[in-house]
Design a protein around this motif. Sequence first.
Motif, mmCIF file in Angstrom:
data_model
loop_
_atom_site.group_PDB
_atom_site.id
_atom_site.type_symbol
_atom_site.label_atom_id
_atom_site.label_comp_id
_atom_site.label_asym_id
_atom_site.label_seq_id
_atom_site.Cartn_x
_atom_site.Cartn_y
_atom_site.Cartn_z
ATOM 1 N N UNK A 83 0.845 -1.196 0.000
ATOM 2 C CA UNK A 83 0.000 0.000 0.000
ATOM 3 C C UNK A 83 0.877 1.243 0.000
ATOM 4 N N UNK A 84 0.386 2.300 -0.648
ATOM 5 C CA UNK A 84 1.075 3.587 -0.640
ATOM 6 C C UNK A 84 0.577 4.370 0.566
ATOM 7 N N UNK A 85 1.493 4.683 1.472
ATOM 8 C CA UNK A 85 1.137 5.338 2.723
ATOM 9 C C UNK A 85 1.734 6.735 2.765
ATOM 10 N N UNK A 86 0.955 7.690 3.266
ATOM 11 C CA UNK A 86 1.347 9.099 3.255
ATOM 12 C C UNK A 86 1.473 9.645 4.675
ATOM 13 N N UNK A 87 2.444 10.538 4.845
ATOM 14 C CA UNK A 87 2.617 11.248 6.104
ATOM 15 C C UNK A 87 3.016 12.690 5.780
ATOM 16 N N UNK A 88 2.836 13.570 6.730
ATOM 17 C CA UNK A 88 3.199 14.970 6.514
ATOM 18 C C UNK A 88 4.713 15.107 6.351
ATOM 19 N N UNK A 89 5.135 15.932 5.402
ATOM 20 C CA UNK A 89 6.558 16.157 5.172
ATOM 21 C C UNK A 89 7.177 16.896 6.357
ATOM 22 N N UNK A 90 8.448 16.628 6.607
ATOM 23 C CA UNK A 90 9.125 17.245 7.743
ATOM 24 C C UNK A 90 9.477 18.698 7.520
ATOM 25 N N UNK A 91 9.692 19.104 6.254
ATOM 26 C CA UNK A 91 10.068 20.488 5.967
ATOM 27 C C UNK A 91 8.837 21.376 5.902
ATOM 28 N N UNK A 92 9.001 22.618 6.354
ATOM 29 C CA UNK A 92 7.902 23.574 6.292
ATOM 30 C C UNK A 92 7.959 24.362 4.988
ATOM 31 N N UNK A 93 6.829 24.957 4.637
ATOM 32 C CA UNK A 93 6.739 25.831 3.474
ATOM 33 C C UNK A 93 6.298 27.197 3.963
ATOM 34 N N UNK A 94 7.124 28.215 3.736
ATOM 35 C CA UNK A 94 6.812 29.559 4.213
ATOM 36 C C UNK A 94 6.927 30.557 3.069
ATOM 37 N N UNK A 95 5.992 31.484 3.030
ATOM 38 C CA UNK A 95 5.997 32.545 2.026
ATOM 39 C C UNK A 95 5.758 33.866 2.735
ATOM 40 N N UNK A 96 6.570 34.871 2.426
ATOM 41 C CA UNK A 96 6.358 36.202 2.964
ATOM 42 C C UNK A 96 6.551 37.218 1.847
ATOM 43 N N UNK A 97 5.900 38.334 1.975
ATOM 44 C CA UNK A 97 6.006 39.412 0.984
ATOM 45 C C UNK A 97 6.295 40.702 1.728
ATOM 46 N N UNK A 98 7.475 41.332 1.481
ATOM 47 C CA UNK A 98 8.600 40.857 0.676
ATOM 48 C C UNK A 98 9.199 39.576 1.275
ATOM 49 N N UNK A 99 10.114 38.956 0.534
ATOM 50 C CA UNK A 99 10.695 37.707 0.985
ATOM 51 C C UNK A 99 11.559 37.901 2.225
#
Length: 217
Positions: A83-99
Amino acid sequence: MAVRPLPDRLAALAALDDPVRRAVFDLVSRAEAPVSRDAAAEALGVTRRIAAMHLDRLAEEGLLEFEFRRPPGRGGPGAGRPAKLYRRAGDEVAVSVPERHYDVIGSLLADAVSESIASGEAVQDVLHRTAYESGRAWAAETDDLDAALAGAGYEPSVTEPGTITLRNCPFHRLARQYTSLVCNVNLDLLRGVVEGSPFRAVLDPRPGQCCVRLLPA
């Protein structure tokens, strides 16, 4: 030092705009064990095909990770496909404006403090060296200085012949609170980045810009 490109981070966050996909992400995030397609479909009341589509999209965007595994007690011939099993990725995704990239300078500071504790060397000396070496390593990852600076959020602009102005500070809030510390770390970092290039990094703070400018070497 590598920073995930802004378009990739925006695409990852945009993937959560779909309400079903967000529900799938929340389900996997709350689960104590990796979630299968069948379990996601049953929990959310959708078809297995719909669950699989959303799970795979989230994995493509780097928000989920997956593995293939057979259920406990099932193995050998005739056990069927894993079976293909999924879990949350360990890295975060962040976006800010300006960067902004506070994770970058946070990592530099943590590395320097850790090495100082272990070696007994002054934190300031270790920090200068760590930032410089990190800049060199970052520059080694690409041959395009302008693209590297843009990808890190500096917003480089040629304002005078042979001079690059950095119109954005990726460490803005910390630079305002701890100006001398952060600006000098930034200077060492960028000195490492431009080593071997036609530029040299100098402190030249101006309103609304990064405290460092790149002048002809």
